[in-house]
Design a protein around this motif. Structure first.
Motif, PDB file in Angstrom:
ATOM      1  N   ARG A  39       0.834  -1.200   0.000  1.00 15.08           N
ATOM      2  CA  ARG A  39       0.000   0.000   0.000  1.00 15.08           C
ATOM      3  C   ARG A  39       0.878   1.263   0.000  1.00 15.08           C
ATOM      4  O   ARG A  39       0.629   2.196  -0.749  1.00 15.08           O
ATOM      5  CB  ARG A  39      -0.944  -0.015   1.204  1.00 15.08           C
ATOM      6  N   THR A  42       2.593   1.567  -3.364  1.00 12.00           N
ATOM      7  CA  THR A  42       1.632   2.066  -4.345  1.00 12.00           C
ATOM      8  C   THR A  42       1.451   3.576  -4.201  1.00 12.00           C
ATOM      9  O   THR A  42       1.436   4.301  -5.196  1.00 12.00           O
ATOM     10  CB  THR A  42       0.269   1.355  -4.189  1.00 12.00           C
ATOM     11  N   ALA A  43       1.334   4.055  -2.971  1.00 12.69           N
ATOM     12  CA  ALA A  43       1.174   5.495  -2.741  1.00 12.69           C
ATOM     13  C   ALA A  43       2.392   6.266  -3.235  1.00 12.69           C
ATOM     14  O   ALA A  43       2.257   7.319  -3.879  1.00 12.69           O
ATOM     15  CB  ALA A  43       0.931   5.773  -1.262  1.00 12.69           C
ATOM     16  N   ARG A  46       2.291   6.227  -6.972  1.00 15.31           N
ATOM     17  CA  ARG A  46       1.240   7.134  -7.467  1.00 15.31           C
ATOM     18  C   ARG A  46       1.745   8.569  -7.474  1.00 15.31           C
ATOM     19  O   ARG A  46       1.527   9.311  -8.416  1.00 15.31           O
ATOM     20  CB  ARG A  46      -0.017   7.045  -6.600  1.00 15.31           C
ATOM     21  N   THR A  69       0.854  -3.627  -9.934  1.00 15.83           N
ATOM     22  CA  THR A  69      -0.204  -4.584 -10.281  1.00 15.83           C
ATOM     23  C   THR A  69       0.368  -5.984 -10.472  1.00 15.83           C
ATOM     24  O   THR A  69      -0.330  -6.965 -10.212  1.00 15.83           O
ATOM     25  CB  THR A  69      -0.979  -4.158 -11.544  1.00 15.83           C
ATOM     26  N   ASN A  75      -4.808  -6.965  -5.411  1.00 15.17           N
ATOM     27  CA  ASN A  75      -5.110  -5.685  -4.781  1.00 15.17           C
ATOM     28  C   ASN A  75      -5.622  -4.716  -5.843  1.00 15.17           C
ATOM     29  O   ASN A  75      -4.911  -4.424  -6.806  1.00 15.17           O
ATOM     30  CB  ASN A  75      -3.851  -5.130  -4.109  1.00 15.17           C
ATOM     31  N   GLU A  77      -5.975  -1.533  -5.800  1.00 17.88           N
ATOM     32  CA  GLU A  77      -5.450  -0.171  -5.770  1.00 17.88           C
ATOM     33  C   GLU A  77      -4.510   0.161  -6.923  1.00 17.88           C
ATOM     34  O   GLU A  77      -4.542   1.263  -7.457  1.00 17.88           O
ATOM     35  CB  GLU A  77      -4.762   0.115  -4.432  1.00 17.88           C
ATOM     36  N   TYR A  80      -6.619   0.581 -10.032  1.00 15.89           N
ATOM     37  CA  TYR A  80      -7.379   1.820  -9.897  1.00 15.89           C
ATOM     38  C   TYR A  80      -6.476   3.035 -10.145  1.00 15.89           C
ATOM     39  O   TYR A  80      -6.850   3.959 -10.868  1.00 15.89           O
ATOM     40  CB  TYR A  80      -8.007   1.892  -8.497  1.00 15.89           C
ATOM     41  N   ALA A  81      -5.285   3.012  -9.565  1.00 21.66           N
ATOM     42  CA  ALA A  81      -4.341   4.131  -9.742  1.00 21.66           C
ATOM     43  C   ALA A  81      -3.992   4.310 -11.216  1.00 21.66           C
ATOM     44  O   ALA A  81      -3.908   5.437 -11.715  1.00 21.66           O
ATOM     45  CB  ALA A  81      -3.077   3.894  -8.918  1.00 21.66           C
ATOM     46  N   THR A 115      -9.996  -3.504 -11.609  1.00 18.48           N
ATOM     47  CA  THR A 115     -10.291  -3.066 -10.240  1.00 18.48           C
ATOM     48  C   THR A 115     -11.633  -3.623  -9.798  1.00 18.48           C
ATOM     49  O   THR A 115     -11.771  -4.137  -8.681  1.00 18.48           O
ATOM     50  CB  THR A 115     -10.344  -1.523 -10.167  1.00 18.48           C
ATOM     51  N   HIS A 122     -15.354  -0.533  -4.488  1.00 18.50           N
ATOM     52  CA  HIS A 122     -14.590   0.505  -5.175  1.00 18.50           C
ATOM     53  C   HIS A 122     -15.525   1.378  -5.990  1.00 18.50           C
ATOM     54  O   HIS A 122     -15.542   1.356  -7.212  1.00 18.50           O
ATOM     55  CB  HIS A 122     -13.502  -0.115  -6.045  1.00 18.50           C
TER      56      HIS A 122
END
Length: 170
Positions: A39, A42-43, A46, A69, A75, A77, A80-81, A115, A122
């Motif tokens: 997580r 990923t942040a 992003r 991914t 996951n 996220e 989605y990102a 996603t 979501h």
């Protein structure tokens, strides 16, 4: 700090954070801690993707998110990102040709669909998919195609509104 992109000390810290998160993802055996590392990774990716795409290097911004991914395909996220990143490209880059715009919309839709196939609430992915479908309808010269896309987008918008508790008075 995103506003300090280009400052050597700030850039070094972001790269170090990414290296540490990668190490945790690769070596952590506790699944809760590994998911947390993914997580955070990923942040960080992003943020990096947003900065790179803003600086005009869209593809190198998308690459790290694609890596996320692959690291964790269960996951939503990362997918989605990527979808949101492609939405940003299409909605902000006036220099895209209609073909490029269509390609980016299709890629964004594919990522959002991934996603939505994973277990999670979501609702944001549904909202972005609604927007992408409307963009495709606007690009299409085929009236029949537009007539397919708009009701699908309307159905997604209704699901989002229902989920959020927003009901339209009729």
């Amino acid at each position: 700090q995103p506003t300090r992109r280009g400052e050597p000390d700030n850039d070094r810290r972001l790269e170090l954070a990414i290296q540490h998160y990668r190490t945790a993802v690769d070596h952590e055996t506790d699944q809760v801690r590994r998911r947390r590392a993914i997580r955070y990774l990923t942040a960080a990716y992003r943020r990096l993707a947003r900065l790179d795409s803003t600086a005009g290097d869209f593809e190198s911004g998308a690459a790290p998110l694609r890596e996320v991914t692959v690291l964790n395909p269960d996951n939503p996220e990362g997918f989605y990102a990527l979808g949101v990143l492609y939405w940003g490209k299409v909605s902000r880059d006036a220099d895209l040709s209609d073909e490029q715009e269509d390609d980016y919309i299709q890629i964004g839709l594919t990522e959002l669909d991934k996603t939505l196939t994973l277990p999670a609430d979501h609702i944001s992915a549904l909202a972005y998919k609604n927007i992408f479908l409307r963009m495709l309808a606007n690009l299409s010269e085929d009236r029949a195609r537009r007539d397919e896309l708009v009701p699908e987008a309307d159905a997604l918008r209704s699901r989002v509104r229902t989920w959020c508790g927003i009901h339209r008075a009729r």
